[in-house]
Design an enzyme around this catalytic site. Sequence first.
Site, PDB file in Angstrom:
ATOM      1  N   ARG A   1       4.241  10.064   0.869  1.00  0.00           N
ATOM      2  CA  ARG A   1       2.857   9.809   1.327  1.00  0.00           C
ATOM      3  C   ARG A   1       2.576  10.421   2.699  1.00  0.00           C
ATOM      4  O   ARG A   1       3.469  10.524   3.533  1.00  0.00           O
ATOM      5  CB  ARG A   1       2.596   8.291   1.329  1.00  0.00           C
TER       6      ARG A   1
ATOM      7  N   SER B   1      -2.478  -7.634   3.622  1.00  0.00           N
ATOM      8  CA  SER B   1      -2.895  -7.028   4.897  1.00  0.00           C
ATOM      9  C   SER B   1      -2.750  -8.017   6.051  1.00  0.00           C
ATOM     10  O   SER B   1      -2.242  -7.675   7.125  1.00  0.00           O
ATOM     11  CB  SER B   1      -4.364  -6.595   4.806  1.00  0.00           C
TER      12      SER B   1
ATOM     13  N   LYS C   1      -2.387   6.920  -2.547  1.00  0.00           N
ATOM     14  CA  LYS C   1      -1.857   5.548  -2.510  1.00  0.00           C
ATOM     15  C   LYS C   1      -0.394   5.575  -2.955  1.00  0.00           C
ATOM     16  O   LYS C   1       0.245   6.616  -2.914  1.00  0.00           O
ATOM     17  CB  LYS C   1      -2.723   4.647  -3.404  1.00  0.00           C
TER      18      LYS C   1
ATOM     19  N   ARG D   1      -0.005  -1.505  -8.374  1.00  0.00           N
ATOM     20  CA  ARG D   1      -1.403  -1.626  -8.791  1.00  0.00           C
ATOM     21  C   ARG D   1      -1.741  -0.704  -9.958  1.00  0.00           C
ATOM     22  O   ARG D   1      -2.905  -0.551 -10.310  1.00  0.00           O
ATOM     23  CB  ARG D   1      -2.344  -1.438  -7.599  1.00  0.00           C
TER      24      ARG D   1
ATOM     25  N   ASP E   1      -8.402  -0.845  -3.265  1.00  0.00           N
ATOM     26  CA  ASP E   1      -7.210  -1.142  -4.068  1.00  0.00           C
ATOM     27  C   ASP E   1      -7.551  -1.674  -5.459  1.00  0.00           C
ATOM     28  O   ASP E   1      -6.656  -1.925  -6.267  1.00  0.00           O
ATOM     29  CB  ASP E   1      -6.327  -2.156  -3.339  1.00  0.00           C
TER      30      ASP E   1
ATOM     31  N   GLY F   1       3.063   1.444   2.677  1.00  0.00           N
ATOM     32  CA  GLY F   1       2.317   2.322   3.574  1.00  0.00           C
ATOM     33  C   GLY F   1       1.749   1.564   4.757  1.00  0.00           C
ATOM     34  O   GLY F   1       1.724   2.070   5.882  1.00  0.00           O
TER      35      GLY F   1
ATOM     36  N   SER G   1     -10.005   4.506   6.680  1.00  0.00           N
ATOM     37  CA  SER G   1      -8.659   3.952   6.552  1.00  0.00           C
ATOM     38  C   SER G   1      -8.414   2.875   7.588  1.00  0.00           C
ATOM     39  O   SER G   1      -8.372   3.144   8.791  1.00  0.00           O
ATOM     40  CB  SER G   1      -7.600   5.052   6.721  1.00  0.00           C
TER      41      SER G   1
END
Length: 446
Positions: free
Chosen positions: A129, A29, A353, A401, A326, A101, A174
């Site tokens: 997505r 991030s 996700k 993930r 996550d 994303g 989000s």
Amino acid sequence: MHEAAAQPLVSRRAAGPLRATIQVPGDKSISHRSLMFGALAVGETRISGLLTGEDVLRTAGAMRALGAEVTHNPDGTWRVAGRGIGGLVEPADVLDMGNSGTAARLLCGILASHPLFAVMTGDASLRGRPMRRVTDPLSACGARFASREGGRLPLAIEGARDALPLEYRVPVPSAQVKSAVLLAGLNAPGITRVEEPEATRDHSENMLRHFGATVHVEVAGAGRIITLQGQPELRAANVVVPGDPSSAAFPLVAALIVPGSRVVLPAVGLNPLRTGLFATLLEMGADIMVENRRTEGGEPVGDLVVSHGELRAVDVPWQRAPSMIDEYPILAVAAACAAGTTRMRGLKELRVKESDRLAATAALLAGNGVRVEIEGDDLIVHGSGGPPAGGGMVVTHMDHRIAMPALVMGMASGQPVTVDDGAFIATSFPGFTALMNGAGAAIGAA
Ligand code: S3P
């Protein structure tokens, strides 16, 4: 579009305890944001510890296509020569955001308030997505979006010439949506105001301040109201990227479930809006110690020392979801080894996700002999208080993930665990297999 060949992997039970010091890669991030803010700032930003996973390299490529200079220095740091807010140039070709994303949604925010035409696409996972969660609020600033059915990529964007500041209440927790609105607000006059009903990771807010913007954050119940003064002069800054707590989660849980293990994870980010997994594992009785707490580049970090031990089941409240969104797949692996029934509540967002991660996590466990149920938006895992059976073939659905938790499970399982495709691990954790094998894992080509 060319999609790379699948890389099936198998993880066999570790021959002995895991013993290692593992430096996990930089926070994903924060890495995306450092490149984006660097491109929007005036001057040269230097970034150390940047994650060089494929997702972040997509952001680097997009920032180059928008006119910023992004270079990888021989000493491992990155340099971004920014264009300044409003100074981006029209990209000559389609922006391909790969599997990411975060890259796609944050970039929508930047493009919405720049008078440019751009087309964005991604891989099959990203093209499936939802993007309306950002294009709907961003349209109110004057930007125009045309997409496939259901707001899916590819997406054509005509940024606003004179963008209006936005006022928006984010309907789902989000950080990507919040950040997209704030990024659009950078090139709009006046105050942009975002309200989030539940607090989500605040790396954008922290980094905006670090680059010289005026941002106010007001706590409102469980949520926050963020206001940004538009059209600031962002000044280039140095960014130190901490280790990604979401990546640290994999060796950490591996150490918890492989008998006799002790693993040290230096310089892991400990932003309180990211540490829900650590809190949950401590409640389960995990032996995790934090040493050398310090602040690096405006973010709290510490060294984690993790030792194997018995785990007990826990009830994870829905309120904790944003701080560990996550980490549910790897928590589910820990829960499978814990004594008793773990319930994880409020996992609706997992369905959108990189894959439907709620279904994929349940399938990962069920295929390896773990009793599991989905009830509404809750995941229920019946732990055995010991190693799972294993022996399954896990379908990863282009989701890093899902792949990594499956391989971690194999390290402790009775039978090897196979994944259909480990290629997507490189989006967030390049070198995962080598690092884990260096610590005592036995992961190889299937
Ligand atoms: C991220 C926010 C989260 C998270 C993602 C990274 C970010 O997504 O799942 O991996 O960097 O802002 P949502 O905003 O969809 O919850």
